[in-house]
Design a protein around this motif. Structure first.
Motif, PDB file in Angstrom:
ATOM      1  N   PHE A 243       0.833  -1.206   0.000  1.00  0.00           N
ATOM      2  CA  PHE A 243       0.000   0.000   0.000  1.00  0.00           C
ATOM      3  C   PHE A 243       0.863   1.248   0.000  1.00  0.00           C
ATOM      4  CE2 PHE A 243      -2.897   3.140   2.034  1.00  0.00           C
ATOM      5  CZ  PHE A 243      -3.937   3.062   1.123  1.00  0.00           C
ATOM      6  N   SER A 244       1.377   1.588  -1.169  1.00  0.00           N
ATOM      7  CA  SER A 244       2.172   2.803  -1.339  1.00  0.00           C
ATOM      8  C   SER A 244       2.309   3.088  -2.811  1.00  0.00           C
ATOM      9  CB  SER A 244       3.556   2.663  -0.686  1.00  0.00           C
ATOM     10  OG  SER A 244       4.327   3.820  -0.913  1.00  0.00           O
ATOM     11  N   VAL A 245       3.097   2.252  -3.480  1.00  0.00           N
ATOM     12  CA  VAL A 245       3.344   2.448  -4.909  1.00  0.00           C
ATOM     13  C   VAL A 245       2.040   2.452  -5.691  1.00  0.00           C
ATOM     14  CG1 VAL A 245       4.366   1.411  -6.964  1.00  0.00           C
ATOM     15  CG2 VAL A 245       5.676   1.511  -4.831  1.00  0.00           C
ATOM     16  N   GLY A 246       1.170   1.472  -5.427  1.00  0.00           N
ATOM     17  CA  GLY A 246      -0.053   1.335  -6.201  1.00  0.00           C
ATOM     18  C   GLY A 246      -1.028   2.482  -6.039  1.00  0.00           C
ATOM     19  N   ILE A 247      -1.319   2.832  -4.805  1.00  0.00           N
ATOM     20  CA  ILE A 247      -2.350   3.836  -4.565  1.00  0.00           C
ATOM     21  C   ILE A 247      -1.922   5.207  -5.074  1.00  0.00           C
ATOM     22  CG2 ILE A 247      -1.597   4.571  -2.260  1.00  0.00           C
ATOM     23  CD1 ILE A 247      -5.219   3.901  -3.493  1.00  0.00           C
TER      24      ILE A 247
ATOM     25  N   THR B 289      -1.076   6.702   8.360  1.00  0.00           N
ATOM     26  CA  THR B 289      -0.866   8.036   7.806  1.00  0.00           C
ATOM     27  C   THR B 289      -1.143   8.083   6.304  1.00  0.00           C
ATOM     28  OG1 THR B 289       1.504   7.591   7.526  1.00  0.00           O
ATOM     29  CG2 THR B 289       0.810   8.659   9.574  1.00  0.00           C
ATOM     30  N   LEU B 290      -0.703   7.054   5.578  1.00  0.00           N
ATOM     31  CA  LEU B 290      -0.933   7.046   4.137  1.00  0.00           C
ATOM     32  C   LEU B 290      -2.412   6.879   3.817  1.00  0.00           C
ATOM     33  CD1 LEU B 290       0.450   7.277   1.432  1.00  0.00           C
ATOM     34  CD2 LEU B 290       0.804   4.801   1.434  1.00  0.00           C
ATOM     35  N   PHE B 291      -3.097   6.039   4.590  1.00  0.00           N
ATOM     36  CA  PHE B 291      -4.537   5.847   4.373  1.00  0.00           C
ATOM     37  C   PHE B 291      -5.297   7.147   4.612  1.00  0.00           C
ATOM     38  CE2 PHE B 291      -8.842   4.709   5.517  1.00  0.00           C
ATOM     39  CZ  PHE B 291      -9.152   3.700   4.607  1.00  0.00           C
ATOM     40  N   VAL B 292      -4.963   7.854   5.680  1.00  0.00           N
ATOM     41  CA  VAL B 292      -5.635   9.119   5.987  1.00  0.00           C
ATOM     42  C   VAL B 292      -5.371  10.143   4.889  1.00  0.00           C
ATOM     43  CG1 VAL B 292      -5.672  11.086   7.573  1.00  0.00           C
ATOM     44  CG2 VAL B 292      -5.686   8.754   8.476  1.00  0.00           C
ATOM     45  N   SER B 293      -4.142  10.207   4.405  1.00  0.00           N
ATOM     46  CA  SER B 293      -3.811  11.192   3.373  1.00  0.00           C
ATOM     47  C   SER B 293      -4.580  10.913   2.080  1.00  0.00           C
ATOM     48  CB  SER B 293      -2.308  11.191   3.105  1.00  0.00           C
ATOM     49  OG  SER B 293      -1.893  10.006   2.465  1.00  0.00           O
ATOM     50  N   ILE B 294      -4.715   9.644   1.708  1.00  0.00           N
ATOM     51  CA  ILE B 294      -5.465   9.294   0.498  1.00  0.00           C
ATOM     52  C   ILE B 294      -6.949   9.602   0.688  1.00  0.00           C
ATOM     53  CG2 ILE B 294      -6.173   7.401  -1.015  1.00  0.00           C
ATOM     54  CD1 ILE B 294      -3.325   8.219  -1.450  1.00  0.00           C
TER      55      ILE B 294
ATOM     56  N   ILE C 166       0.989  14.491   5.680  1.00  0.00           N
ATOM     57  CA  ILE C 166       0.456  13.347   6.428  1.00  0.00           C
ATOM     58  C   ILE C 166       1.031  12.039   5.908  1.00  0.00           C
ATOM     59  CG2 ILE C 166      -1.655  12.070   6.987  1.00  0.00           C
ATOM     60  CD1 ILE C 166      -3.157  14.730   6.841  1.00  0.00           C
ATOM     61  N   ALA C 167       1.225  11.948   4.584  1.00  0.00           N
ATOM     62  CA  ALA C 167       1.673  10.691   3.975  1.00  0.00           C
ATOM     63  C   ALA C 167       3.162  10.444   4.123  1.00  0.00           C
ATOM     64  CB  ALA C 167       1.310  10.682   2.488  1.00  0.00           C
ATOM     65  N   LEU C 168       3.936  11.469   4.446  1.00  0.00           N
ATOM     66  CA  LEU C 168       5.393  11.353   4.466  1.00  0.00           C
ATOM     67  C   LEU C 168       5.899  10.172   5.303  1.00  0.00           C
ATOM     68  CD1 LEU C 168       7.995  12.573   3.386  1.00  0.00           C
ATOM     69  CD2 LEU C 168       8.015  14.131   5.348  1.00  0.00           C
ATOM     70  N   PRO C 169       5.396   9.956   6.530  1.00  0.00           N
ATOM     71  CA  PRO C 169       5.865   8.782   7.286  1.00  0.00           C
ATOM     72  C   PRO C 169       5.558   7.472   6.574  1.00  0.00           C
ATOM     73  CG  PRO C 169       4.732  10.332   8.733  1.00  0.00           C
ATOM     74  CD  PRO C 169       4.467  10.785   7.343  1.00  0.00           C
ATOM     75  N   GLY C 170       4.399   7.398   5.909  1.00  0.00           N
ATOM     76  CA  GLY C 170       4.048   6.180   5.196  1.00  0.00           C
ATOM     77  C   GLY C 170       4.975   5.902   4.029  1.00  0.00           C
TER      78      GLY C 170
END
Length: 458
Positions: free
Chosen positions: A58-62, A190-195, A311-315
């Motif tokens: 869950f990073s490259v794809g989304i 963090t990545l989920f929230v940012s998306i 928000i996504a930076l840590p992810g």
């Protein structure tokens, strides 16, 4: 496939006497033994392995799938997400079942050795290293893009990639998967929230942020697109690679307290992953059309770009760290397997581990700056590494164990034919995809649409 196609023998287990390792399960022939005499690597619970598996993917794809919908259209894009998601989920279960039938597998390269010998193991190991180092480099680009957005491009992009290298290498340096598991949960969140914020933001605008501010414009939203071979293959590979990191599941399972619980994290992570990919990508494409940034977090305007990237930076950072850890752990185990240094904290142990992490991080940094464009690198990874690792080799593993199905009942023959067909499809994606992505890179440089290697351009 029927459950009878993946029958699993029950591995013999013995309890761990040491209270410090309470709850762990020792399985015969595991590469990491649960022992009081050395460091116990088998400390990952199934729910923490879920976070690790989910975060690897869950990073490259989304961040890249929404943009490729502009080439193929909403319907083909959705079908590709569903189809490849289902195939990669099945492959995850296939690899887990193979591992139980052949105890002691630490990675895909060990499985390749069972069916093809030493040369197959080394080839698979090379693909594994290439695949996860490339994804780590891709994540460096994502981190550098985020830092550029947050700082208004205040410094050279190469320095931002170097910062990504430093912090990712530090986190990847923790030797146990369980130690990175805490960061994985945080990175996922963090990545989920940012998306989610991005999806809400693009839906609230009256026109895409990247479209002209005034006047008429063409949204570019299509149900079915008209891609060329190059753009269509690039789109298919980008969607495929987004859920194809199933080879990462094997070393994670190798550090689980009870490797027999592998089905729980695979089912949970792959289900959530593909639902997120499908829903988020369709919504972003519906409201942005062809006006989508790559990575996608820059699609909702300058303010929202700063918020979502912040928000996504840590992810993004954790994604790079996990991929570096996986590549380094392969080298570490490959060098020290069968020696006392593998689980004993000797100088050789630490020198090998730190050296592997640094080497993988440096190579990833060089690649990130040599191919400084996000979407094309994702497709290249899919073609040269993940098509073989997620389709060709797993299908070969199944055919090795169930080759007799070729002459069995009709259902068995159908299963055998399915796996042969998937193997051939994987070969086509490897060869055709590599050609398409290399040609795309050549065309991009020739057209001057991408900066040069190690450029300070944003």
């Amino acid at each position: 496939m029927s459950a009878e196609f993946e029958k699993e023998p029950h591995a013999s287990v013995t309890p761990v006497d040491d209270e410090a390792k309470a709850g762990a399960v020792v399985t015969d022939n595991e590469v990491f033994a649960a022992t009081a005499d050395g460091e116990n690597y088998r400390t990952v619970s199934w729910y923490r392995s879920f976070a690790l598996m989910f975060k690897v993917l869950f990073s490259v794809g989304i961040l890249s799938i929404p943009a490729v919908f502009a080439y193929v259209g909403a319907l083909p894009g959705a079908l590709l997400v569903i189809g490849f998601g289902a195939l990669n989920t099945y492959v995850g279960f296939l690899l887990g079942a193979f591992r139980l039938r052949h105890p002691g597998m630490h990675g895909l390269q060990d499985m390749a050795y069972v069916v093809g010998g030493k040369w197959y193991r080394e080839l698979t190991g090379i693909l594994y290293i290439i695949g996860y180092i490339l994804v780590a480099g891709d994540s460096y680009i994502g981190v550098a893009t985020a830092l550029n957005a947050l700082s208004d491009h205040s410094t050279c992009t190469v320095w931002f990639s170097f910062i990504a290298f430093v912090f990712s290498t530090l986190l990847a340096g923790f030797p146990k998967m369980s130690q990175i598991g805490f960061a994985a949960w945080f990175g996922v969140s963090t990545l989920f929230v940012s998306i989610l914020i991005l999806v809400i933001a693009v839906g609230a605008r009256d026109r895409p942020a990247l479209a002209p501010a005034t006047g008429a414009y063409e949204l570019g939203y299509t149900i079915v697109g008209s891609p060329t071979f190059l753009t269509g293959m690039s789109a298919a590979l980008t969607i495929f690679v987004s859920s194809s990191g199933t080879s990462a599941f094997i070393p994670i399972i190798a550090e689980m307290k009870d490797p027999r619980e592998y089905k729980k994290p695979i089912a949970a992570s792959m289900t959530l992953l593909n639902v997120c990919y499908l829903v988020f990508s369709l919504v972003i494409f519906r409201y942005c059309g062809t006006w989508i940034a790559s990575p996608a977090l820059g699609s909702a305007g300058e303010l929202m770009e700063k918020i979502t990237y912040g928000i996504a930076l840590p992810g993004l950072w954790v994604s790079a760290s996990l991929c570096l850890h996986l590549a380094a752990k392969y080298l570490f185990v490959r060098i020290l397997r069968g020696t006392t240094h593998l689980q004993s904290k000797t100088r050789v142990h630490w020198a090998t581990w730190v050296g592997a992490v640094l080497a993988c991080g440096i190579v990833a940094f060089i690649i990130a700056e040599s191919i400084p464009f996000y979407g094309t690198l994702v497709g290249l990874v899919g073609a040269i590494a993940y098509a073989p690792m997620a389709i060709v080799i797993p299908m070969h593993l199944w055919l090795h164990d169930f080759g007799h199905y070729r002459s069995g009942p009709l259902l068995h023959k159908a299963a055998w034919a399915f796996h042969v067909l998937m193997l051939l499809m994987g070969l086509f994606m490897t060869v055709g995809g590599a050609y398409a992505m290399i040609q795309t890179i050549i065309d991009s440089y020739a057209a001057g649409t991408v900066s040069s290697a190690f450029s300070c351009a944003a």
